[in-house]
Design a protein around this motif. Structure first.
Motif, PDB file in Angstrom:
ATOM      1  N   ASP A  77       0.851  -1.192   0.000  1.00 42.25           N
ATOM      2  CA  ASP A  77       0.000   0.000   0.000  1.00 42.25           C
ATOM      3  C   ASP A  77       0.888   1.243   0.000  1.00 42.25           C
ATOM      4  OD1 ASP A  77       0.922   0.268   2.610  1.00 42.25           O
ATOM      5  OD2 ASP A  77      -0.977  -0.262   3.538  1.00 42.25           O
ATOM      6  N   TYR A  78       0.284   2.427   0.161  1.00 41.64           N
ATOM      7  CA  TYR A  78       1.055   3.677   0.082  1.00 41.64           C
ATOM      8  C   TYR A  78       2.039   3.850   1.234  1.00 41.64           C
ATOM      9  CZ  TYR A  78      -1.784   5.142  -3.807  1.00 41.64           C
ATOM     10  OH  TYR A  78      -2.386   5.219  -5.035  1.00 41.64           O
ATOM     11  N   ARG A  93       5.906  -0.202  -5.595  1.00 39.86           N
ATOM     12  CA  ARG A  93       4.593  -0.617  -5.113  1.00 39.86           C
ATOM     13  C   ARG A  93       4.517  -2.102  -4.765  1.00 39.86           C
ATOM     14  NH1 ARG A  93       0.507   2.992  -4.368  1.00 39.86           N
ATOM     15  NH2 ARG A  93      -0.407   0.988  -4.037  1.00 39.86           N
TER      16      ARG A  93
END
Length: 160
Positions: free
Chosen positions: A12-13, A51
């Motif tokens: 995730d971010y 990512r």
């Protein structure tokens, strides 16, 4: 850095694995910053290399197995008008049919509760007592659905 065939887990971010975990295989590399990922459902997507992170074969197989386990189709409630169903089968005792129907509903609720707990907490965090109830429900649902399948072939027997 990354090469075709590497196994990865998506992040995730914040740089932590996405929940629920998603794994993929690198199908093609486009420069130093982008790759095309092959997902377990045979879909593809382009992704930047920041990512995801590389994982080993064992971890990949473990996550993939848990995803497939979570996606198993659970049996659904029998949508029967039990009185009409019992009337169609006069050779069987009505109380026997009602008893099996009640057991079936109880087993369905246990299977659905187990599935929900596994999705929230993970299979490794399920306590022994509930695991015993789940295994009992699996055996029970096969027994009840086999009983109903013998009376009406349109009712499937689950393959849990």
């Amino acid at each position: 850095m990354y090469k075709k065939g590497d196994k990865v887990i998506l992040l995730d971010y914040s740089g932590k694995p996405v929940v629920p975990n998603i794994v993929a295989v690198i199908e093609d590399v486009f420069g130093n910053d982008r790759v095309r990922l092959l997902l377990p459902d045979n879909g593809c997507c382009m992704e930047f290399v920041d990512r995801f992170e590389k994982i080993d074969e064992k971890k990949y197989d473990e996550i993939l197995h848990s995803v497939k386990e979570n996606e198993k189709n659970l049996p659904v409630d029998l949508q029967l008008d039990i009185r009409k169903f019992a009337a169609k089968h006069p050779r069987r005792r009505k109380d026997e049919i009602l008893n099996m129907f009640d057991q079936d509903k109880r087993y369905i609720s246990i299977l659905q509760a187990y599935s929900g707990r596994v999705m929230m907490y993970g299979e490794e965090n399920i306590n022994e007592h509930f695991l015993y109830e789940y295994n009992d429900a699996v055996r029970g649902i096969i027994k009840t659905r086999t009983f109903f399948h013998e009376l009406d072939e349109s009712i499937p027997v689950p393959d849990l």
